[in-house]
Design a protein around this motif. Structure first.
Motif, PDB file in Angstrom:
ATOM      1  N   SER A 198      46.177  56.579  27.942  1.00  0.00           N
ATOM      2  CA  SER A 198      47.347  56.954  27.105  1.00  0.00           C
ATOM      3  C   SER A 198      48.731  56.429  27.544  1.00  0.00           C
ATOM      4  N   CYS A 199      48.725  56.343  28.941  1.00  0.00           N
ATOM      5  CA  CYS A 199      50.028  55.656  29.152  1.00  0.00           C
ATOM      6  C   CYS A 199      49.920  54.114  28.880  1.00  0.00           C
ATOM      7  N   LEU A 200      48.727  53.470  29.204  1.00  0.00           N
ATOM      8  CA  LEU A 200      48.610  52.134  28.845  1.00  0.00           C
ATOM      9  C   LEU A 200      49.044  51.755  27.364  1.00  0.00           C
ATOM     10  N   PHE A 201      48.452  52.651  26.443  1.00  0.00           N
ATOM     11  CA  PHE A 201      48.517  52.691  25.041  1.00  0.00           C
ATOM     12  C   PHE A 201      49.800  52.786  24.602  1.00  0.00           C
ATOM     13  N   LEU A 202      50.707  53.728  25.224  1.00  0.00           N
ATOM     14  CA  LEU A 202      51.911  54.018  24.768  1.00  0.00           C
ATOM     15  C   LEU A 202      53.091  52.513  25.169  1.00  0.00           C
ATOM     16  N   HIS A 203      52.512  51.825  25.970  1.00  0.00           N
ATOM     17  CA  HIS A 203      53.371  50.575  26.233  1.00  0.00           C
ATOM     18  C   HIS A 203      53.492  49.789  24.959  1.00  0.00           C
ATOM     19  N   TYR A 204      52.313  49.620  24.365  1.00  0.00           N
ATOM     20  CA  TYR A 204      52.385  48.944  23.073  1.00  0.00           C
ATOM     21  C   TYR A 204      52.036  49.417  21.640  1.00  0.00           C
ATOM     22  N   MET A 205      51.933  50.679  21.668  1.00  0.00           N
ATOM     23  CA  MET A 205      52.108  51.534  20.273  1.00  0.00           C
ATOM     24  C   MET A 205      52.725  52.731  20.140  1.00  0.00           C
ATOM     25  N   ASN A 206      53.101  53.264  19.111  1.00  0.00           N
ATOM     26  CA  ASN A 206      53.807  54.399  19.120  1.00  0.00           C
ATOM     27  C   ASN A 206      52.524  55.696  19.337  1.00  0.00           C
ATOM     28  N   SER A 207      53.395  56.899  19.617  1.00  0.00           N
ATOM     29  CA  SER A 207      52.395  58.056  19.887  1.00  0.00           C
ATOM     30  C   SER A 207      51.507  58.331  19.037  1.00  0.00           C
ATOM     31  N   SER A 208      51.652  58.144  17.620  1.00  0.00           N
ATOM     32  CA  SER A 208      50.390  58.679  16.809  1.00  0.00           C
ATOM     33  C   SER A 208      49.644  57.393  16.768  1.00  0.00           C
ATOM     34  N   GLU A 209      49.704  56.128  16.972  1.00  0.00           N
ATOM     35  CA  GLU A 209      48.496  55.368  17.105  1.00  0.00           C
ATOM     36  C   GLU A 209      48.006  55.704  18.380  1.00  0.00           C
ATOM     37  N   CYS A 210      48.637  55.737  19.497  1.00  0.00           N
ATOM     38  CA  CYS A 210      47.939  56.293  20.716  1.00  0.00           C
ATOM     39  C   CYS A 210      47.085  57.334  20.609  1.00  0.00           C
ATOM     40  N   PHE A 211      47.372  58.395  20.167  1.00  0.00           N
ATOM     41  CA  PHE A 211      46.516  59.446  19.549  1.00  0.00           C
ATOM     42  C   PHE A 211      45.186  59.162  18.924  1.00  0.00           C
ATOM     43  N   ASN A 212      45.469  58.311  17.837  1.00  0.00           N
ATOM     44  CA  ASN A 212      44.288  57.714  16.895  1.00  0.00           C
ATOM     45  C   ASN A 212      43.442  57.056  17.791  1.00  0.00           C
ATOM     46  N   CYS A 213      43.872  56.253  18.652  1.00  0.00           N
ATOM     47  CA  CYS A 213      42.934  55.067  19.616  1.00  0.00           C
ATOM     48  C   CYS A 213      42.179  55.998  20.613  1.00  0.00           C
ATOM     49  N   LEU A 214      42.908  57.218  21.087  1.00  0.00           N
ATOM     50  CA  LEU A 214      42.158  57.845  22.230  1.00  0.00           C
ATOM     51  C   LEU A 214      41.194  58.967  21.604  1.00  0.00           C
ATOM     52  N   TYR A 215      41.526  59.369  20.425  1.00  0.00           N
ATOM     53  CA  TYR A 215      40.657  60.182  19.633  1.00  0.00           C
ATOM     54  C   TYR A 215      39.323  59.573  19.064  1.00  0.00           C
ATOM     55  N   GLY A 216      39.691  58.214  18.631  1.00  0.00           N
ATOM     56  CA  GLY A 216      38.534  57.344  18.271  1.00  0.00           C
ATOM     57  C   GLY A 216      37.643  56.996  19.457  1.00  0.00           C
ATOM     58  N   LEU A 217      38.048  56.921  20.658  1.00  0.00           N
ATOM     59  CA  LEU A 217      37.235  56.557  22.010  1.00  0.00           C
ATOM     60  C   LEU A 217      36.550  57.748  22.376  1.00  0.00           C
ATOM     61  N   LEU A 218      37.374  58.986  22.198  1.00  0.00           N
ATOM     62  CA  LEU A 218      36.470  60.004  22.742  1.00  0.00           C
ATOM     63  C   LEU A 218      35.228  60.520  21.377  1.00  0.00           C
ATOM     64  N   ARG A 219      35.774  60.467  20.135  1.00  0.00           N
ATOM     65  CA  ARG A 219      34.753  60.768  19.315  1.00  0.00           C
ATOM     66  C   ARG A 219      33.879  59.909  18.606  1.00  0.00           C
ATOM     67  N   SER A 220      33.763  58.621  19.316  1.00  0.00           N
ATOM     68  CA  SER A 220      32.585  57.656  18.693  1.00  0.00           C
ATOM     69  C   SER A 220      31.399  58.213  18.443  1.00  0.00           C
ATOM     70  N   LYS A 221      30.591  58.079  17.353  1.00  0.00           N
ATOM     71  CA  LYS A 221      29.322  58.436  17.503  1.00  0.00           C
ATOM     72  C   LYS A 221      28.213  57.563  17.745  1.00  0.00           C
ATOM     73  N   ASP A 222      28.694  56.055  17.728  1.00  0.00           N
ATOM     74  CA  ASP A 222      27.748  55.090  18.015  1.00  0.00           C
ATOM     75  C   ASP A 222      27.777  54.852  19.576  1.00  0.00           C
ATOM     76  N   MET A 223      29.029  54.919  20.300  1.00  0.00           N
ATOM     77  CA  MET A 223      28.693  54.465  21.723  1.00  0.00           C
ATOM     78  C   MET A 223      29.631  55.815  22.443  1.00  0.00           C
ATOM     79  N   ASN A 224      29.451  55.972  23.804  1.00  0.00           N
ATOM     80  CA  ASN A 224      30.088  56.909  24.644  1.00  0.00           C
ATOM     81  C   ASN A 224      31.100  55.935  25.265  1.00  0.00           C
ATOM     82  N   TYR A 225      32.233  55.876  24.888  1.00  0.00           N
ATOM     83  CA  TYR A 225      33.100  54.651  25.713  1.00  0.00           C
ATOM     84  C   TYR A 225      33.809  55.842  26.875  1.00  0.00           C
ATOM     85  N   LEU A 226      33.958  57.048  26.468  1.00  0.00           N
ATOM     86  CA  LEU A 226      34.679  57.697  27.726  1.00  0.00           C
ATOM     87  C   LEU A 226      33.765  58.935  28.137  1.00  0.00           C
TER      88      LEU A 226
END
Length: 130
Positions: A71-99
């Motif tokens: 989340s700290c790395l994402f916040l360097h390059y995107m705003n907080s709502s985009e950071c949330f969407n990226c983290l949520y996508g990584l955590l809730r991915s159905k195809d792969m377990n990224y985290l």
């Protein structure tokens, strides 16, 4: 959506401070290995808000140490709502377990990597200088 959900939270408390450990973070974060990647206090506060929303939307996450650093790395390059969407996508991915989201899965991934390294890593002879 992100900020509207956060405005409904009343019990989560944040403390502005120079020390990251004074910021209220969810229990699934490893408190001993926090890396904010030179975010300001405001940036760390935004990361804590994002993680508060994530833990309230996903109470099944019990252990996920890299999510604060991501989340700290994402916040360097995107705003907080985009950071949330990226983290949520990584955590809730159905195809792969990224985290990994539990202690057992985290430990299992370490052992799998160790076994794969033993199987496929090429050993190199050491050169001894005389």
């Amino acid at each position: 959506m992100f900020w509207n959900y956060f405005s409904k939270l009343k019990s989560f408390h944040f403390v502005f401070s120079e020390n990251i450990k004074d910021v209220g973070l969810p229990g699934f974060i490893d408190q001993n290995n926090l890396t904010s990647y030179f975010l300001t206090n405001n940036g760390v506060h935004q990361a804590a808000k994002i993680l508060a929303v994530i833990i309230n939307m996903n109470p099944d996450i019990t252990f996920c140490p890299p999510v604060f650093s991501l989340s700290c790395l994402f916040l360097h390059y995107m705003n907080s709502s985009e950071c949330f969407n990226c983290l949520y996508g990584l955590l809730r991915s159905k195809d792969m377990n990224y985290l990994m989201q539990t202690q057992v899965a985290w430990d299992a991934s370490k052992y799998v990597i160790k076994d794969l390294t033993k199987k496929y890593a090429v050993s190199r002879p050491t050169i001894m200088s005389v």
